[in-house]
Motif scaffolding. Structure first.
Motif, PDB file in Angstrom:
ATOM      1  N   MET A 442       5.089   4.025   1.879  1.00 32.04           N
ATOM      2  CA  MET A 442       4.047   4.038   2.898  1.00 32.04           C
ATOM      3  C   MET A 442       4.642   4.273   4.269  1.00 32.04           C
ATOM      4  O   MET A 442       4.032   4.950   5.112  1.00 32.04           O
ATOM      5  CB  MET A 442       3.272   2.718   2.875  1.00 32.04           C
ATOM      6  CG  MET A 442       2.025   2.752   3.766  1.00 32.04           C
ATOM      7  SD  MET A 442       0.851   4.034   3.254  1.00 32.04           S
ATOM      8  CE  MET A 442       0.182   4.565   4.823  1.00 32.04           C
ATOM      9  N   ARG A 446       3.409   7.266   6.522  1.00 31.78           N
ATOM     10  CA  ARG A 446       2.882   6.993   7.859  1.00 31.78           C
ATOM     11  C   ARG A 446       3.630   7.804   8.917  1.00 31.78           C
ATOM     12  O   ARG A 446       3.021   8.325   9.862  1.00 31.78           O
ATOM     13  CB  ARG A 446       2.984   5.503   8.170  1.00 31.78           C
ATOM     14  CG  ARG A 446       2.371   5.107   9.513  1.00 31.78           C
ATOM     15  CD  ARG A 446       2.508   3.628   9.783  1.00 31.78           C
ATOM     16  NE  ARG A 446       1.694   2.830   8.863  1.00 31.78           N
ATOM     17  CZ  ARG A 446       2.195   2.056   7.908  1.00 31.78           C
ATOM     18  NH1 ARG A 446       3.512   1.980   7.722  1.00 31.78           N
ATOM     19  NH2 ARG A 446       1.389   1.373   7.127  1.00 31.78           N
ATOM     20  N   THR A 450       1.648  10.284  11.420  1.00 27.30           N
ATOM     21  CA  THR A 450       1.631   9.970  12.856  1.00 27.30           C
ATOM     22  C   THR A 450       2.502  10.910  13.671  1.00 27.30           C
ATOM     23  O   THR A 450       2.522  10.811  14.908  1.00 27.30           O
ATOM     24  CB  THR A 450       2.090   8.519  13.086  1.00 27.30           C
ATOM     25  OG1 THR A 450       3.395   8.321  12.513  1.00 27.30           O
ATOM     26  CG2 THR A 450       1.104   7.538  12.451  1.00 27.30           C
ATOM     27  N   VAL A 463      -6.890   8.169  11.240  1.00 28.82           N
ATOM     28  CA  VAL A 463      -5.706   7.397  10.862  1.00 28.82           C
ATOM     29  C   VAL A 463      -5.971   5.903  11.039  1.00 28.82           C
ATOM     30  O   VAL A 463      -5.592   5.080  10.189  1.00 28.82           O
ATOM     31  CB  VAL A 463      -4.485   7.841  11.696  1.00 28.82           C
ATOM     32  CG1 VAL A 463      -3.295   6.909  11.461  1.00 28.82           C
ATOM     33  CG2 VAL A 463      -4.098   9.277  11.342  1.00 28.82           C
ATOM     34  N   GLN A 467      -5.795   2.950   8.121  1.00 25.66           N
ATOM     35  CA  GLN A 467      -5.017   1.725   8.244  1.00 25.66           C
ATOM     36  C   GLN A 467      -5.887   0.498   7.997  1.00 25.66           C
ATOM     37  O   GLN A 467      -5.458  -0.464   7.354  1.00 25.66           O
ATOM     38  CB  GLN A 467      -4.383   1.672   9.630  1.00 25.66           C
ATOM     39  CG  GLN A 467      -3.284   2.713   9.823  1.00 25.66           C
ATOM     40  CD  GLN A 467      -2.800   2.816  11.259  1.00 25.66           C
ATOM     41  OE1 GLN A 467      -3.487   2.420  12.201  1.00 25.66           O
ATOM     42  NE2 GLN A 467      -1.600   3.366  11.431  1.00 25.66           N
TER      43      GLN A 467
END
Length: 542
Positions: A442, A446, A450, A463, A467
């Motif tokens: 993860m 991520r 990002t 996003v 989350q």
């Protein structure tokens, strides 16, 4: 014609370069395989040529036939194919679409192979043995002695069809054989047994319910050894030239993928060599499964590209109500929406190919990213293809519903990739498994998403929603598809915002992330640059 003049007919989509795909070529450079562009275009011109297209048609019009016995009554278990099948296979192997990257030290070798697999699509069925041969090599390496003997032949660029001892051939194809009647995806429920012999081999007794490409030379299969479920290498012909008792019971009568044979088989004490430790069969063969999942994504992305280019070609040449279809606002919306979906699949496919290449070279970060992103991509891209194929077919109207258009074959093919190597539920649950057991995946995912932070407010908001979804652990299995869908969309959005055409990225974020999209294709909002998006999908013929 004595009754009328034939007018307003769309010219055949023949004589184009299937590699002339901006999203594909940009990805090729970005992921480190720009050196393969010349060969890719060579293959693309073959794939868009009249001969290859005709071979694809013939291979499906004349599907394989099982011959269990010869005229004297001897058991032979042969599968006969139309010559067109062999021509398709020969081109694929010669260009290294199978296992050739494992023998190529150049960075980007797996990316180049992915791009070629995407480009060479006159027939989807023959891609199955090509894909499995590619995926077999890392699994076989769990048995170094076997890999030393077989890998050079698996990676060779010689198509050598026929039943002969594997080590006496110029090149080999590999398949895998896991599924049984009672288990399906639950391979731990397999009942086929493996009895060890004093010479180090095993004897397999049991069955497999769905063995694709049974004409391959060797198979990786799962069976219950004394130590538990174990992976084995099973050749069709033994070193002394005798047939290994793998009985082909019948061929499946399938919805699509008809050029490729899929068989029910029985092992009557078939000779097998162990690959990996006893009891670790799933862990061993998962290397093969993961790579065939990559090819499911590539195949679905390629199918979308074929669908949208066919639709765009038709709309560019067909007139209705006093104008070309491509000039009609609603048709432009449909075509642009199909193109956005296609490019989102292609950019993700190429990113996954790049991660596969770097993972094979020991990059731990890319390995972690691939672990999650591949399962996410396999679920989402393959799920999107059937609706995409149906809409592309509809762009041709009644002409698209006729077999001669090629669109019914594309439509029949579209559900397969979501089923092969684990249905949608299996893929979604695999994502949850990775998230709960491997926290590093993860973090890698991520970081990828990002990397586009601040570039598009709609992506940033999406996003944050993902989350929040991940932080809610209640009924997570019930919500697995919802979670994976959102992961896929933010990943595609991030890739398009960073690397895609601005008009495509904007349309994707507005519709898929910003919520300004209906349930059907053709519902993009106002303000989209339709002309820029559609122009990227219209094939250049001639």
């Amino acid at each position: 014609m004595t009754t009328h003049e034939v007018l307003n007919q769309v010219p055949p989509l023949v004589g184009h370069d299937t590699a002339d795909d901006a999203a594909l070529l940009d990805g090729l450079e970005r992921e480190g395989a720009g050196w393969a562009a010349t060969e890719l275009h060579e293959l693309g011109r073959l794939g868009g040529g009249e001969q290859a297209i005709e071979h694809g048609r013939l291979a499906n019009e004349h599907p394989p036939v099982l011959r269990t016995h010869d005229r004297h009554g001897h058991r032979v278990d042969e599968v006969e194919f139309h010559p067109a099948w062999h021509e398709l296979m020969r081109t694929a192997v010669t260009h290294g679409l199978h296992a050739a990257p494992w023998a190529d030290d150049r960075p980007g070798a797996h990316v180049a192979r992915a791009a070629k697999f995407y480009t060479w699509r006159p027939d989807a069925g023959h891609g199955c043995p090509i894909s499995m041969t590619y995926a077999a090599v890392p699994a076989l390496r769990h048995a170094p002695e076997l890999a030393a003997r077989y890998e050079p032949l698996l990676t060779a660029t010689s198509y050598d069809f026929g039943l002969r001892p594997p080590l006496a051939k110029r090149g080999l194809l590999a398949g895998m054989s896991m599924t049984e009647k009672q288990g399906g995806s639950d391979v731990r429920a397999n009942t086929t047994t493996a009895r060890p012999e004093p010479d180090g081999t095993y004897r397999l007794l049991g069955h497999k319910w769905f063995t694709s490409a049974p004409m391959c030379d060797v198979f990786l299969t799962l069976a219950q050894a004394p130590g538990g479920l174990t992976c084995f290498l099973v050749p069709r012909v033994l070193p002394d030239g005798t047939r290994n008792p793998m009985r082909l019971m019948r061929l499946k009568d399938k919805l699509g993928n008809r050029s490729n044979a899929s068989a029910e088989i029985e092992y009557e004490h078939a000779v097998a060599w162990r690959v990996g430790d006893e009891g670790r069969g799933v862990r061993t063969i998962i290397d093969m499964v993961n790579l065939t999942r990559l090819d499911c994504v590539i195949g679905a992305a390629a199918g979308m590209r074929q669908g949208v280019t066919t639709a765009a070609h038709h709309a560019t040449h067909r007139q209705a109500f006093g104008r070309y279809l491509v000039e009609a606002p609603l048709m432009r919306n449909v075509l642009a929406d199909l193109a956005v979906e296609s490019e989102a699949a292609t950019v993700l496919m190429m990113r996954l190919a790049g991660a596969t290449d770097r993972s094979a070279r020991g990059d731990a970060g890319e390995t972690a990213f691939k672990r999650l992103a591949l399962a996410v991509g396999k679920y989402w891209v393959c799920k999107r293809w059937p609706a995409h194929a149906a809409e592309a077919l509809e762009c041709l109207g009644g002409n698209g519903y006729v077999e001669e258009s090629g669109m019914p074959r594309l439509f029949r093919e579209s559900p397969l990739n979501s089923i092969w190597e684990g249905s949608g539920n299996v893929a979604a649950l695999d994502v949850l498994r990775a998230l709960t057991r491997e926290p590093e995946v993860m973090a890698a995912f991520r970081a990828e998403v990002t990397a586009a932070a601040g570039a598009d407010a709609r992506l940033d908001a999406a996003v944050r929603r993902v989350q929040a979804e991940l932080s809610d652990h209640d009924d997570v299995e019930l919500r697995a598809r919802r979670v994976v869908e959102r992961l896929a969309l933010v990943l595609q959005g991030s890739l398009l915002v960073r690397h895609g055409h601005p008009a495509v990225a904007d349309a994707f974020c507005a519709s898929r992330l910003g919520g300004d999209h209906g349930q059907a294709y053709g519902t993009l909002p106002r303000g989209v640059d339709f002309a820029a998006i559609i122009s990227r999908a219209v094939p250049k013929v001639g």
